[in-house]
Design an enzyme around this catalytic site. Structure first.
Site, PDB file in Angstrom:
ATOM      1  N   HIS A   1       0.619  -1.084  24.937  1.00 29.53           N
ATOM      2  CA  HIS A   1      -0.585  -0.640  25.645  1.00 29.53           C
ATOM      3  C   HIS A   1      -0.644   0.879  25.676  1.00 29.53           C
ATOM      4  O   HIS A   1      -1.646   1.501  25.313  1.00 29.53           O
ATOM      5  CB  HIS A   1      -0.555  -1.229  27.065  1.00 29.53           C
ATOM      6  CG  HIS A   1      -1.767  -0.951  27.878  1.00 29.53           C
ATOM      7  ND1 HIS A   1      -2.707  -1.912  28.173  1.00 29.53           N
ATOM      8  CD2 HIS A   1      -2.203   0.172  28.495  1.00 29.53           C
ATOM      9  CE1 HIS A   1      -3.659  -1.398  28.935  1.00 29.53           C
ATOM     10  NE2 HIS A   1      -3.378  -0.128  29.147  1.00 29.53           N
ATOM     11  N   GLU A   2       0.434   1.503  26.081  1.00 27.53           N
ATOM     12  CA  GLU A   2       0.454   2.959  26.211  1.00 27.53           C
ATOM     13  C   GLU A   2       0.313   3.659  24.872  1.00 27.53           C
ATOM     14  O   GLU A   2      -0.366   4.673  24.738  1.00 27.53           O
ATOM     15  CB  GLU A   2       1.751   3.408  26.899  1.00 27.53           C
ATOM     16  CG  GLU A   2       1.872   2.955  28.348  1.00 27.53           C
ATOM     17  CD  GLU A   2       0.697   3.427  29.195  1.00 27.53           C
ATOM     18  OE1 GLU A   2       0.251   4.576  29.011  1.00 27.53           O
ATOM     19  OE2 GLU A   2       0.227   2.639  30.031  1.00 27.53           O
TER      20      GLU A   2
ATOM     21  N   HIS B   1      -3.222   3.614  23.693  1.00 24.14           N
ATOM     22  CA  HIS B   1      -3.993   4.724  24.278  1.00 24.14           C
ATOM     23  C   HIS B   1      -3.757   6.010  23.502  1.00 24.14           C
ATOM     24  O   HIS B   1      -4.684   6.703  23.092  1.00 24.14           O
ATOM     25  CB  HIS B   1      -3.559   4.985  25.728  1.00 24.14           C
ATOM     26  CG  HIS B   1      -4.158   4.080  26.745  1.00 24.14           C
ATOM     27  ND1 HIS B   1      -5.516   3.874  26.871  1.00 24.14           N
ATOM     28  CD2 HIS B   1      -3.579   3.334  27.729  1.00 24.14           C
ATOM     29  CE1 HIS B   1      -5.740   3.027  27.881  1.00 24.14           C
ATOM     30  NE2 HIS B   1      -4.583   2.681  28.413  1.00 24.14           N
TER      31      HIS B   1
ATOM     32  N   ASP C   1      -8.313   0.934  33.266  1.00 22.09           N
ATOM     33  CA  ASP C   1      -9.028   1.472  32.110  1.00 22.09           C
ATOM     34  C   ASP C   1     -10.484   1.025  32.152  1.00 22.09           C
ATOM     35  O   ASP C   1     -11.395   1.782  31.811  1.00 22.09           O
ATOM     36  CB  ASP C   1      -8.388   0.971  30.812  1.00 22.09           C
ATOM     37  CG  ASP C   1      -6.917   1.348  30.724  1.00 22.09           C
ATOM     38  OD1 ASP C   1      -6.141   0.587  30.109  1.00 22.09           O
ATOM     39  OD2 ASP C   1      -6.541   2.399  31.287  1.00 22.09           O
TER      40      ASP C   1
END
Lengths: 192, 192, 192, 192, 192, 192
Positions: free
Chosen positions: E22-23, E26, E98
């Site tokens: 996920h990070e 981003h 988000d």
């Protein structure tokens, strides 16, 4: 530029006539409907909030009221405006309390007493969970309320047209004497 | 970048002319309508809230008002803007109080006095149970209100076009003298 | 993962350019419209809330404002964004106060000043009885407001495209000198 | 002109009859439905809020209630009005508490208990984030609520038409004796 | 019957992997967009509210933001969920901040910054007179907001599919080392 | 006429059976879904608010939850009602907390977690400016929420029909012993 609306003034003769016909209009329709309430007296003096004892008073809720009685009240309330339209051809703001009264009865008939095609459903905001009434239902309510009120007005017009001579006779008399009690009204109304 | 709107300034000659025609516009329409209120004086000095005595004042509710009177008031209120449009071809914000006034009368005629095709139904939020007015009814109200206001404006335009010479004569005079009393206005208006 | 938005930073050269063109865009449109307000000075330094003196201030309501003046104000307010679009092809958030200003004027023109096809009706919640505006009317208001704003933006674009050379000349100069007063602006704008 | 609604008065014989038939109507329908609650006694004396023990009381929420039980309660609640319509042909305001009761059960069946075609979704404003219920969903809820209530009324009418002789027999008896206990009611109802 | 949701527990290996991807999702999208903000570091430790520095902070409003920058922020914010969908085929609640962030930017672009086909109109409740936004306008806003967000998500998906090998490489590395600083990220990302 | 709802009473044998099947319905569906939570014990004693630990608790928000987990929770929550429908053919109010639970999850999936065709948009009133959600969007949300809930119910029905013999076996056993722990449940459920 200031207009003269603010000055206090005496009731003119014209206004006195309008009030008299208005009040007699009420009285004649009320006495002509089935399950009519008796009329105590009719007065030609402008009387503030004298008319418009509404069904909202808790004391009234202790008694049963039949649908026919409510319809009679509504027609009676429309008698004032109906008289103005028939006689003067120009309606006045003097019927605003009658409008409030008849709207209140009609709305309660539809929303609380199940006395419309919408049936036996309570249509009122309640403390319990505040369910939103749909816009569709609100429209249907408005329509049924208007139907009841329009019918009441038509009934009042019909009755006063049939009894137009009596309307004029009693109103002119009222302008002279300023007060007519219930018995005299009945005598004048039901005599040949 | 800052614009000059904040500075205090004197009324220009152009504004003085607009105000004069606006006020005379009101006066001429009011005197030309049936059941017209008498006009006490016409002033060319900008006067804050001098115009716009509305029917909301409780004192007015003690008197009967006929539909014809309310229509006359509305047309009179539109006289100012009508004059601006006819003479200058550019309307101003000076009519905002007139707009508020005429909207208030129109809405009361429709919602409280039963003076529209919607009939004798009260269309106002009431303390009693806060029934939601349907969106459909709100639309119908808006439409009837607009009809009444548009008719009032059309009436004012018609009257001032017919009397355009008088409008110009009296307005120009007013610019010179700054105040015209009711009698002088009538003389100038109704003379040949 | 944290991004750098929170750090204070100096205005970049790019931002300085955008601000300069934005401000000159305003100034040129304002000076090019009929009934234009004079411009005192143009500054390239980011200035917080310097722009956006709105018509809401009570002091403004004492003066008449013509429809043509309001349209000029609206077009002037759109001059900043129009300049950004023409020169940079990428609009910025720097126009948010202009958007607020122009929306406020447009809404007042439609809802209070009767300066739209909706006519002379007050379209505002009032203390008196809180009449619900219909959804239909709200839609019509939104549409008329958008029409006025879109027209103002088109006007600003048109003016700045016609005067694009002046826009560039004056903006580049402003980037150098950081402030241009009203007289210098007029000389640069109206010279051959 | 004041009408007589304000005066306190005794219950008339006519009203006594309406009340008796109304109460017996309730009792007969309740005893005729599956999963019927036992009836303790039936009284012909107007009793304020005696009827209308609603399912809202928290004590009730501790017990399971089956859909068939809720439908029986609703039909029983409609027994009073059904009796009035069959016997007198004129419904009264005496059913307003029954309307409130049956509306409450129906709404809870649809909005909380998932007992309608709308399924197992909670349709109630909740403290958590106040999600707006769509107007479309509100309409569907109103429709399903009306369906349940109309069915309950039809059921009550059907039962009382089938048992019209018993209705009249027991009601007339009640007018005489003013109170009938549950056992006597069952005997009279289920005897040949 | 009580389920185990209430017990505190350690983050599982599976969750650690999801967070890492996920990070990195981003970070990769942010570094791949034009006008990208630099990334300081990427961490695989669940970090509460670390993500989601929104544009609502007043400090941000002092700086100009270009439309292209806002679109980049939105795509970057969608990088986390896009990574989850591509790699795991099962999205998680980890994207809720988000979603809040990207919705806020989108709504401000449409309602305050005039960065949509709706144009330069302010679409926000304002203190001044609380004009009702029409339902029609509210629908149009919702549609434009969804368009912006869907485009941002599509952009993030596209970028991560193109760079899927890098995504896997860097994420697996992050799972091992738990923190990667901005420079190392750039080296791994932009190397052959 | 007063009904017996107010009296406290013992749970009947019939109610005991309904509760047992309801609880076992939950347990079987939960154990049959992927990513199932372990079940600690099943009890046949009415237990107030024992069921219904919702995802609203802040502690839960610290953990990632996958879409598959949320769907499993929803199906499990519908296991009680599904059992009642299959076995008794008459649903009860005992599912009201399950309905609240499943509605809450579904709404959060749609409005906060972007787990529906509506995409990654936040659909919740926020403190910041209270943007009105359009009626159209509210309808779409209601529809997607119903879709999720209906699917959960269908899943529960399917699972319990497949395992109807186990459902009956374990429920009848529970009625006798009143409590079954998680291990015994698994043994009975997964044995041949």
């Amino acid at each position: 530029m200031a207009g003269p609306e603010r000055k206090s003034r005496m009731i003119t003769e014209a206004e006195k006539a309008i009030i008299a016909y208005h009040e007699v209009g009420h009285a004649i329709v009320m006495r002509s409907m089935p399950n009519a309430d008796p009329v105590q007296k009719v007065s030609a003096i402008a009387r503030g909030m004298a008319l418009g004892i509404t069904v909202q008073s808790p004391s009234e809720d202790r008694y049963l009221m039949r649908r026919s009685e409510l319809l009679s009240k509504m027609a009676g309330a429309m008698g004032g405006r109906a008289a103005e339209e028939i006689i003067f051809g120009d309606i006045t703001t003097g019927a605003s309390q009658d409008i409030e009264y008849v709207s209140s009865i009609a709305r309660r008939m539809v929303c609380e007493f199940g006395m419309s095609p919408l049936g036996n459903v309570l249509l009122k905001g309640d403390a319990e969970g505040n369910v939103t009434m749909s816009s569709e239902m609100a429209s249907r309510i408005d329509r049924e309320v208007s139907v009841l009120i329009d019918q009441a007005y038509e009934t009042a017009l019909r009755i006063l047209r049939e009894k137009q001579e009596k309307l004029m006779l009693i109103s002119e008399h009222l302008i002279q004497v300023e007060t007519i009690d219930g018995e005299e009204l009945d005598r004048m109304l039901f005599a040949a």
